[in-house]
Design a protein around this motif. Structure first.
Motif, PDB file in Angstrom:
ATOM      1  N   PRO A 108       0.822  -1.223  -0.155  1.00  0.00           N
ATOM      2  CA  PRO A 108      -0.467   0.224  -0.241  1.00  0.00           C
ATOM      3  C   PRO A 108       0.515   1.241  -0.044  1.00  0.00           C
ATOM      4  O   PRO A 108       2.351   1.023   0.707  1.00  0.00           O
ATOM      5  N   CYS A 109       0.462   2.258  -0.535  1.00  0.00           N
ATOM      6  CA  CYS A 109       1.346   3.634  -1.059  1.00  0.00           C
ATOM      7  C   CYS A 109      -0.231   4.605  -1.094  1.00  0.00           C
ATOM      8  O   CYS A 109      -0.771   4.470  -1.756  1.00  0.00           O
ATOM      9  N   VAL A 110       0.879   6.024  -0.088  1.00  0.00           N
ATOM     10  CA  VAL A 110      -0.092   6.935  -0.413  1.00  0.00           C
ATOM     11  C   VAL A 110       0.059   7.553  -1.779  1.00  0.00           C
ATOM     12  O   VAL A 110       0.735   7.172  -2.822  1.00  0.00           O
ATOM     13  N   ILE A 184       3.359  -5.618   2.781  1.00  0.00           N
ATOM     14  CA  ILE A 184       5.516  -4.352   3.134  1.00  0.00           C
ATOM     15  C   ILE A 184       4.193  -2.882   3.622  1.00  0.00           C
ATOM     16  O   ILE A 184       3.582  -2.242   1.726  1.00  0.00           O
ATOM     17  N   TYR A 185       5.221  -2.350   3.678  1.00  0.00           N
ATOM     18  CA  TYR A 185       4.417  -0.670   4.458  1.00  0.00           C
ATOM     19  C   TYR A 185       6.101  -0.192   3.866  1.00  0.00           C
ATOM     20  O   TYR A 185       7.115  -0.830   5.041  1.00  0.00           O
ATOM     21  N   GLY A 230      -2.124   4.573   2.881  1.00  0.00           N
ATOM     22  CA  GLY A 230      -0.192   3.485   2.242  1.00  0.00           C
ATOM     23  C   GLY A 230       0.142   3.460   4.210  1.00  0.00           C
ATOM     24  O   GLY A 230       0.981   3.069   3.909  1.00  0.00           O
ATOM     25  N   TRP A 231      -0.664   4.623   5.365  1.00  0.00           N
ATOM     26  CA  TRP A 231      -0.318   4.273   6.188  1.00  0.00           C
ATOM     27  C   TRP A 231      -0.835   2.258   6.785  1.00  0.00           C
ATOM     28  O   TRP A 231      -1.267   2.013   6.273  1.00  0.00           O
ATOM     29  N   SER A 232       0.241   2.279   7.649  1.00  0.00           N
ATOM     30  CA  SER A 232      -0.031   1.008   8.630  1.00  0.00           C
ATOM     31  C   SER A 232      -0.721   1.100   9.114  1.00  0.00           C
ATOM     32  O   SER A 232      -1.714   0.081   9.466  1.00  0.00           O
ATOM     33  N   SER A 329       5.631   0.761  11.787  1.00  0.00           N
ATOM     34  CA  SER A 329       5.299   0.130  11.797  1.00  0.00           C
ATOM     35  C   SER A 329       5.368  -1.423  11.156  1.00  0.00           C
ATOM     36  O   SER A 329       5.405  -2.098  10.912  1.00  0.00           O
ATOM     37  N   GLU A 330       6.922  -1.343  12.032  1.00  0.00           N
ATOM     38  CA  GLU A 330       7.543  -3.002  12.199  1.00  0.00           C
ATOM     39  C   GLU A 330       6.483  -3.752  13.101  1.00  0.00           C
ATOM     40  O   GLU A 330       7.004  -4.599  13.169  1.00  0.00           O
TER      41      GLU A 330
END
Length: 534
Positions: A108-110, A184-185, A230-232, A329-330
């Protein structure tokens, strides 16, 4: 008293157990399972004009099957990475779930990313497919990617997502092991390009914990989280968390406006509301009028600290408690304020059930007593990332072993009190947190030095009442250039064009020389010390 209010932290944390299945496919094991009840509502999507689309879990199940069939027909297979850059529209959830059903890895992406940002992510992740809106397809004109899918009027070379409408809504989903990569973030660090935080399918299963104990979601609840897709945080509070609990998600695709936010809370009888601290700072100054917000049971925030006075004002305005939380995010959410636990102003709360947090000091790692140091997370933990994509050295460097126990280092400084409450004190690195967006200084510096006037640039975060922090750039000019307001505006424009617009420096100071260490590293602490709000 509610079920949440009757809980006791010590007993909840002490007796908690989460059995991670050996195989878990969120698309089939969660979405398709809820879809067996054709009346259960999954999603209410509203646009800026008030137009509404509603989806049951059964609708999402069938639509994601059709999109999965299309992806498979175009050559996407299990393990392939699929970059998804979509706004807050229901196609986002449908495409993510479709990828998970195939065993493909969603990225995902902003939507604010530039062509440069996207080329890096596609190259770094090895993505074989991209899904975006027709209005953003031009960003991929000079990027090599095999499969291109567009929502809307697809230009030449792109497959319209609507082509999936005619496909079979029954597919053979992939068998996904708990340790298989699922999402994957990309997140910014203080040095280098963004890191690809890779989570396994087990994490998607484990994130239901925060949905139960922090969000306190149950059947029939309506959850609204305003996070960017796009955010976790969107994963845990818009998709994986609420849907694991069988709740309904409100999804609003429109600009931020405090009055509109309050209108939507009332109109859709939202039970749990999640937003960044930046939003709450503006919402408390909006006129709530005579709105009926009785349905709003709980509000939460994460990504940046909420000022204690905002917590009080929000409760006075809406009657809803506002509970802060902490995650990365981790790790996603690991420390929260619970609905059933006394809140200490300024504290981010206590660890989630199943999570052991420690404080790393010069004497080692402690988990009780009054301590100050770096926050660390005991491993293994199902919420914890698999690692940074294609970067084993960086992954290894984020862990340490103390007295036989492996700990993940968050890089954040905290204090732990005698009651077990953790309070955020700052960061070990130089990542800037502006309105909930994590911004790596080197990304902005790289964009600035491409300007013909810039000899050197250094970027830091400085306090801001509205955004928490803003990006401030310190610029050393090349010979022949002079400082001016026009040059400031041109540097800001240049940065917005060369990286995501939210990263541009809102403040610029011209200096003769950057402070550096003996080895030539920029001393950003010295630059931060120069800043004075006066």
């Amino acid at each position: 008293m509610t079920k949440q209010q009757q809980r006791d932290y010590a007993s909840v944390h002490g007796t908690f157990s989460l059995e991670i299945p050996s195989f878990f496919n969120f698309g089939t094991d969660v979405v398709d399972r809820w879809a067996q009840d054709p009346e259960r509502q999954a999603l209410i999507a509203v646009d800026a004009h008030g137009r509404e689309r509603r989806y049951s879990y059964h609708d999402i199940s069938q639509a994601s099957n059709r999109v999965a069939a299309m992806l498979r027909a175009l050559g996407v297979t299990q393990g392939d990475r699929v970059l998804i850059m979509l706004p807050r529209i229901p196609e986002w959830q449908i495409v993510v779930v479709a990828c998970l059903k195939l065993g493909a890895v969603a990225v995902p992406c902003v939507t604010m990313l530039t062509a440069h940002d996207l080329e890096y992510r596609i190259t770094h992740s090895g993505a074989s497919a991209v899904v975006t809106t027709a209005g953003h397809t031009h960003k991929f004109d000079n990027i090599s990617v095999a499969v291109r899918i567009a929502v809307g009027d697809a230009p030449t070379g792109w497959t319209p997502l609507s082509a999936a409408d005619d496909l079979d809504d029954h597919i053979a989903a992939a068998t996904v092991a708990a340790e298989d990569p699922a999402v994957i973030y990309y997140t910014s660090g203080s040095t280098g390009m963004p890191k690809g935080v890779t989570h396994a399918s087990r994490a998607l299963y484990a994130w239901r914990t925060s949905a139960e104990y922090w969000l306190s979601l149950d059947d029939g609840d309506v959850m609204w989280c305003t996070a960017d897709t796009g955010w976790s945080k969107a994963g845990t509070s818009i998709l994986f968390g609420p849907w694991s609990r069988g709740a309904t998600v409100l999804f609003y695709d429109g600009p931020f406006d405090p009055v509109t936010r309050l209108d939507l809370l009332e109109r859709y009888r939202v039970n749990v509301f999640c937003a960044a601290a930046t939003e709450f700072r503006q919402l408390v100054h909006a006129d709530a009028g005579a709105r009926d917000l009785d349905a709003l049971r709980l509000s939460v925030s994460a990504g940046e600290s909420v000022n204690p006075e905002i917590v009080v004002q929000w409760r006075n305005q809406t009657g809803s408690p506002l509970l802060d939380g902490y995650g990365q995010s981790e790790t996603l959410m690991t420390v929260v304020n619970y609905p059933f636990l006394r809140v200490k102003p300024g504290s981010m709360g206590k660890p989630l059930p199943g999570v052991v947090m420690g404080v790393r000091t010069a004497d080692g790692v402690g988990v009780t007593g009054a301590l100050t140091g770096e926050l660390v997370l005991k491993a293994p933990n199902p919420q914890l990332m698999l690692g940074y994509w294609n970067d084993p050295d960086r992954t290894d460097a984020s862990f340490e072993i103390h007295e036989g126990t492996r700990w993940f280092r968050t890089g954040d400084l905290v204090s732990l009190d005698e009651d077990g409450y953790l309070t955020f004190e700052g960061r070990k690195d130089d990542v800037i947190n502006s309105s909930g967006y994590r911004i790596g200084p080197q990304e902005v510096e790289n964009a600035l030095v491409e300007h013909s006037a810039v000899a050197e640039a250094a970027v830091v975060g400085v306090p801001d009442d509205l955004r928490g922090e803003i990006v401030k750039a310190f610029i050393v000019l090349r010979a022949g250039y002079k400082t001016s307001s026009n040059l400031v505006a041109d540097l800001q424009r240049h940065t917005r064009e060369h990286t995501a617009p939210y990263k541009y420096p809102r403040a610029i100071e011209f200096i003769n020389e950057l402070p550096k260490t003996a080895t030539g590293k920029i001393r950003r602490n010295a630059l931060r010390a120069r800043f004075s709000p006066d």
